[in-house]
Design an enzyme around this catalytic site. Structure first.
Site: not given
Length: 373
Positions: A213, A260
């Site tokens: 990420d 997420d």
């Protein structure tokens, strides 16, 4: 690179001419996103406990992520992301957006059907509540091979039809409310069915995606470009920041990726199953990780609002979800038990047996040499 991302976001905002969000609108939007992220994690974790029990009672072979799978997942995700980036640079966006929309439409209908079926079945008249069995085989006699064996009820068919109708509404106007219905169904099913067998695998997966990420958001423009190229938003939860001004016709959305939610969620669900294995009548590790996720998500939103550009949410969620339960385990003296826990211990033993210890192999070779002599 951060300046470049800022400029990219500003250009995109100017191009789409989104209405300016008020402070109150932003607060409502981000608060709603936090609530929508917490709900599937909370209920999905408890559903995962029931699913594990059902799996063990039926003797069904577990499908869990191995250490190798966890280590390879960020690399595979990186290749997929880079592939999409190259595709968008070379070919028209219309084709891949159509494929992605149809793909998520199909998955969304199935995910929502799984959730609604038990409730819809209650409203089906008793006389129509029949079981159906679909079997498809290939060949005959000893060469007969079963390709499909599927059981379903009348209520499942009714729920499927209802979910297809909801999906049709999304294809027609892509409204954000229907988008969130499918998104929540995705997340809930993901947390329920995607099982990490032990903490080491969970930490490996979260650690790899933590680096993934950060790299693709801060070091390149790949993540931002791909995210802005998708017309379909079924892979994110959204809530309008201009809802006070435009109500249901809002167009300035705050977003949160389903990854997420699901990735930390399956780790939190694992900690709940660990709590259940301790049989202490409390859910200390579940609630500590759940609160840690909440704090990490709120901190992510704060940083994003302060710096005015997109943030890799896992940068804040991963340390919180791993660190806080880890500290609790050290304080309570459960660290050894936490590291030793596995949903399916037999899977751990079989993997060890399939990869014999090198020392034992060398000893057996030495003994064979002695015999030859």
């Amino acid at each position: 690179m951060a300046d470049f991302i800022n400029e990219t976001i500003k250009v995109a905002q100017n191009a789409t001419a989104k209405p300016k969000a008020s402070t109150e609108g932003m607060l409502i939007a981000y608060s709603s996103l936090v609530i929508m992220a917490l709900l599937p994690i909370f209920f999905g974790a408890f559903r995962s406990v029931k699913f594990l029990k059902k799996q063990k009672d039926s003797g069904e072979k577990p499908e869990t992520m191995s250490k190798k799978d966890a280590a390879m997942f960020p690399l595979i995700a990186s290749c997929a992301l880079l592939g999409l980036y190259i595709f968008f640079k070379i070919f028209s966006k219309e084709y891949i957006n159509l494929l992605v929309t149809l793909y998520f439409f199909g998955l969304g209908v199935l995910a929502l059907t799984h959730i609604l079926s038990p409730f819809v079945s209650k409203f089906v008249p008793e006389s129509y509540r029949t079981n159906h069995h679909l079997v498809y085989t290939k060949g005959s006699g000893k060469d007969k091979e079963e390709l499909l064996n599927f059981s379903f009820k009348t209520g499942d068919l009714v729920a499927l039809g209802l979910c297809i109708l909801i999906g049709g509404i999304y294809l027609w106007n892509k409204h954000w409310i229907v988008n969130n219905i499918f998104g929540l169904a995705f997340a809930l099913n993901g947390v329920e069915f995607l099982h990490l067998n032990n903490i080491i695998i969970g930490c490996t997966l979260l650690g790899g995606l933590f680096i993934y990420d950060i790299f693709w958001v801060f070091a390149t423009d790949v993540m931002v470009t791909v995210a802005k190229s998708f017309e379909a938003q079924l892979n994110v939860l959204v809530f309008p920041q201009d809802i006070l001004e435009n109500w249901l016709d809002s167009s300035n959305f705050a977003m949160l990726g389903l990854g997420d939610v699901v990735i930390p969620g399956i780790f939190i669900a694992l900690l709940l199953r660990f709590d259940e294995s301790l049989k202490r009548g409390q859910k200390l590790y579940f609630y500590s990780s759940f609160i840690a996720y909440f704090i990490g998500l709120v901190f992510t939103i704060f940083i994003m609002s302060y710096f005015k550009h997109a943030q890799p949410a896992l940068l804040y969620l991963v340390p919180a979800c791993i660190g806080i339960p880890g500290v609790v385990a050290v304080i309570k003296g459960d660290l050894k038990a936490l590291l030793a826990y596995a949903d399916h211990p037999e899977e751990e033993e079989s993997s060890k047996e399939s990869t014999p210890d090198k020392t034992e192999e060398s000893n057996s070779v030495a003994q064979e040499v002695k015999k030859d002599k």
